[in-house]
Design a protein around this motif. Structure first.
Motif, PDB file in Angstrom:
ATOM      1  N   ASP A 116       0.717  -1.868  -0.375  1.00 36.00           N
ATOM      2  CA  ASP A 116      -0.242  -0.095   0.372  1.00 36.00           C
ATOM      3  C   ASP A 116       1.156   1.949  -0.060  1.00 36.00           C
ATOM      4  O   ASP A 116       0.042   2.174  -0.597  1.00 36.00           O
ATOM      5  N   TYR A 117       1.877   1.005   1.022  1.00 40.17           N
ATOM      6  CA  TYR A 117       3.144   2.331   0.948  1.00 40.17           C
ATOM      7  C   TYR A 117       3.575   3.124  -0.381  1.00 40.17           C
ATOM      8  O   TYR A 117       4.264   4.246  -0.818  1.00 40.17           O
ATOM      9  N   PHE A 118       3.561   1.707  -2.219  1.00 40.05           N
ATOM     10  CA  PHE A 118       4.325   2.891  -2.784  1.00 40.05           C
ATOM     11  C   PHE A 118       3.288   3.905  -3.601  1.00 40.05           C
ATOM     12  O   PHE A 118       2.500   3.812  -3.169  1.00 40.05           O
ATOM     13  N   GLY A 119       3.939   4.446  -4.387  1.00 47.21           N
ATOM     14  CA  GLY A 119       3.692   5.624  -4.588  1.00 47.21           C
ATOM     15  C   GLY A 119       2.914   5.503  -5.977  1.00 47.21           C
ATOM     16  O   GLY A 119       2.215   3.924  -6.421  1.00 47.21           O
ATOM     17  N   ASN A 120       2.800   5.822  -7.036  1.00 54.50           N
ATOM     18  CA  ASN A 120       1.896   6.758  -8.514  1.00 54.50           C
ATOM     19  C   ASN A 120       3.072   5.195  -9.751  1.00 54.50           C
ATOM     20  O   ASN A 120       2.907   4.918 -10.497  1.00 54.50           O
ATOM     21  N   TYR A 121       4.741   4.873  -8.805  1.00 54.74           N
ATOM     22  CA  TYR A 121       5.554   4.648  -9.594  1.00 54.74           C
ATOM     23  C   TYR A 121       6.359   3.371  -9.278  1.00 54.74           C
ATOM     24  O   TYR A 121       6.756   3.198  -7.928  1.00 54.74           O
ATOM     25  N   ALA A 122       7.147   2.050  -9.922  1.00 58.26           N
ATOM     26  CA  ALA A 122       7.203   1.795  -9.085  1.00 58.26           C
ATOM     27  C   ALA A 122       8.058   1.302 -10.715  1.00 58.26           C
ATOM     28  O   ALA A 122       8.909   1.848 -11.664  1.00 58.26           O
ATOM     29  N   LEU A 166      15.025  -6.342  -8.419  1.00 57.09           N
ATOM     30  CA  LEU A 166      15.088  -6.009  -7.186  1.00 57.09           C
ATOM     31  C   LEU A 166      12.948  -4.892  -7.475  1.00 57.09           C
ATOM     32  O   LEU A 166      13.683  -3.811  -9.059  1.00 57.09           O
ATOM     33  N   ILE A 167      12.560  -4.746  -6.460  1.00 55.47           N
ATOM     34  CA  ILE A 167      11.600  -3.801  -7.463  1.00 55.47           C
ATOM     35  C   ILE A 167      11.375  -2.891  -6.066  1.00 55.47           C
ATOM     36  O   ILE A 167      10.795  -3.529  -4.789  1.00 55.47           O
ATOM     37  N   PHE A 168      11.054  -1.591  -6.340  1.00 53.99           N
ATOM     38  CA  PHE A 168      11.488  -0.656  -5.469  1.00 53.99           C
ATOM     39  C   PHE A 168       9.756   0.568  -5.991  1.00 53.99           C
ATOM     40  O   PHE A 168       9.403   0.406  -6.953  1.00 53.99           O
ATOM     41  N   ASP A 169       9.927   0.816  -4.536  1.00 58.93           N
ATOM     42  CA  ASP A 169       8.427   2.236  -5.330  1.00 58.93           C
ATOM     43  C   ASP A 169      10.031   3.120  -5.857  1.00 58.93           C
ATOM     44  O   ASP A 169      10.785   4.061  -5.313  1.00 58.93           O
ATOM     45  N   ALA A 170       9.529   3.660  -6.962  1.00 64.31           N
ATOM     46  CA  ALA A 170      10.135   4.616  -7.884  1.00 64.31           C
ATOM     47  C   ALA A 170       9.808   6.023  -7.076  1.00 64.31           C
ATOM     48  O   ALA A 170      10.902   7.080  -6.688  1.00 64.31           O
ATOM     49  N   THR A 171       9.086   6.802  -5.664  1.00 61.72           N
ATOM     50  CA  THR A 171       8.378   7.818  -6.093  1.00 61.72           C
ATOM     51  C   THR A 171       9.782   8.068  -4.553  1.00 61.72           C
ATOM     52  O   THR A 171       9.232   9.249  -3.855  1.00 61.72           O
ATOM     53  N   MET A 172      10.517   6.973  -4.248  1.00 64.31           N
ATOM     54  CA  MET A 172      10.934   7.745  -2.536  1.00 64.31           C
ATOM     55  C   MET A 172      12.487   8.189  -2.850  1.00 64.31           C
ATOM     56  O   MET A 172      13.468   7.746  -4.133  1.00 64.31           O
ATOM     57  N   ASP A 173      12.230   9.216  -3.104  1.00 63.04           N
ATOM     58  CA  ASP A 173      13.102  10.290  -3.829  1.00 63.04           C
ATOM     59  C   ASP A 173      13.800  11.364  -2.712  1.00 63.04           C
ATOM     60  O   ASP A 173      13.095  12.550  -2.962  1.00 63.04           O
ATOM     61  N   TRP A 174      14.131  10.688  -1.182  1.00 61.98           N
ATOM     62  CA  TRP A 174      15.035  12.174  -0.255  1.00 61.98           C
ATOM     63  C   TRP A 174      14.901  13.553  -0.959  1.00 61.98           C
ATOM     64  O   TRP A 174      14.981  14.294  -0.475  1.00 61.98           O
ATOM     65  N   ASP A 175      16.221  13.119  -2.014  1.00 62.29           N
ATOM     66  CA  ASP A 175      16.467  14.495  -1.900  1.00 62.29           C
ATOM     67  C   ASP A 175      15.676  16.016  -3.591  1.00 62.29           C
ATOM     68  O   ASP A 175      15.984  16.375  -3.947  1.00 62.29           O
ATOM     69  N   GLY A 176      14.616  15.095  -4.110  1.00 63.82           N
ATOM     70  CA  GLY A 176      14.154  14.761  -5.191  1.00 63.82           C
ATOM     71  C   GLY A 176      14.502  16.106  -6.879  1.00 63.82           C
ATOM     72  O   GLY A 176      14.722  15.883  -7.053  1.00 63.82           O
ATOM     73  N   ASP A 177      15.768  15.078  -6.551  1.00 69.36           N
ATOM     74  CA  ASP A 177      17.389  15.238  -8.159  1.00 69.36           C
ATOM     75  C   ASP A 177      16.919  14.177  -8.528  1.00 69.36           C
ATOM     76  O   ASP A 177      17.363  14.702 -10.107  1.00 69.36           O
TER      77      ASP A 177
END
Length: 310
Positions: A116-122, A166-177
């Motif tokens: 559920d915590y995944f954003g709109n992109y993987a 490996l599948i991740f939440d692509a929206t996890m971008d702490w520094d926003g770069d």
């Protein structure tokens, strides 16, 4: 396929037509193939004993990690420790047969069950061997529209003998770069807490966003990659050296996939990221195209024709 989910990552090992997946938490656990030394010869790896003790569990006499399942998730503690999953936290598992390849071309189709915590992109990384070599980006921007699962086809992987994902939440971008924390950690080797200021082609668009969204640096702010009537530079704005604002996705014709293209949403004043801008339970496209109500106002109702007798 057997999917294991731990924290915010998933690992899928695909071998021939069989698929086995295991959760993986490199930041909190050891490497999946770390030392299994057992100095006191009690049948429990020292590293596993230290981990259990550090989390408040002291193995009793006769404890056998090969048969014990402390978190009751179906995986023995030792198996979890070797694979890199957490023996104290149950991981959900989904079993499914591999899907048939589209058009019979042998491509690998992954059924990604997302937390559920995944954003709109993987995003998906891959490698051929877990012991040798680093991870490569297989797909860095997969729209999921917030769904709990998505099917994704690796067109480059046809009948591979063995491949690991490996599948991740692509929206996890702490520094926003533009590159996710995971991508910086696993691939680029950069600091995920520091904004990387890069515009190598001098077109006013941040390189990493261009690569993530368009696949290369060939786009300009004045083009319209997704054909939604909005220029790339209007959807994605690099505001100064350390801020990138994405008003809508310049790689998607309809960012929220609700039936209105982004250009139309801008004209209507609706939110391209929300299928139901006013939150009244009726989608923007339905309100604008069918009901003729205001998708920005939850109080509006369609016109009512009353028939009476005289």
């Amino acid at each position: 396929m057997d999917w294991g989910i731990v924290g915010r990552t998933m690992v899928v090992a695909v071998v021939g037509i069989c698929a086995v997946a295991h959760g993986y938490v490199p930041a909190t656990l050891h490497h999946a193939f770390s030392d299994m030394a057992d100095a006191d010869e009690n049948g429990v790896a020292d590293s596993l004993e230290q981990y259990l003790a550090g989390n408040g569990f002291t193995p009793p006499p006769g404890y056998d990690p090969a048969s014990s399942d402390l978190d009751a998730d179906g995986l023995p503690d030792m198996s979890e420790w070797i694979l890199g999953t957490d023996p104290l936290a149950a991981e959900p598992h989904m079993f499914a047969a591999p899907a048939p390849a589209p058009a019979g071309d042998g491509s690998m189709v992954l059924h990604m069950q997302l937390p559920d915590y995944f954003g709109n992109y993987a995003e998906v990384f891959g490698r051929e061997n877990l012991c040798l070599g680093g991870w490569e980006v297989v797909d860095g921007w997969i729209p999921t529209y917030g769904a709990g699962g998505v099917d994704w086809t690796d067109a480059a992987r046809t009948n591979a003998a063995a491949y690991f994902y490996l599948i991740f939440d692509a929206t996890m971008d702490w520094d926003g770069d533009g590159f996710s924390d995971h991508r910086e950690h696993f691939v680029s080797g950069t600091d995920p807490s520091v904004f990387n200021h890069i515009d190598s082609d001098g077109d006013g668009m941040h390189d990493w966003y261009e690569i993530k969204l368009f696949g290369d640096l060939s786009q300009s702010p004045f083009g319209d990659f997704d054909g939604d009537g909005l220029a790339n530079g209007a959807e994605l704005v690099w505001d100064g050296a350390f801020t990138v604002l994405m008003y809508s996705d310049p790689s998607l014709f309809d960012t929220d996939n609700e039936g209105l293209d982004d250009g139309t949403e801008v004209a209507l004043g609706t939110d391209p990221w929300k299928a139901d801008t006013d939150g009244d339970g009726i989608g923007d496209a339905v309100e604008a195209l069918s009901r003729r109500t205001d998708p920005n106002n939850p109080d509006t109702l369609p016109p009512v024709i009353a028939f009476g007798t005289h």
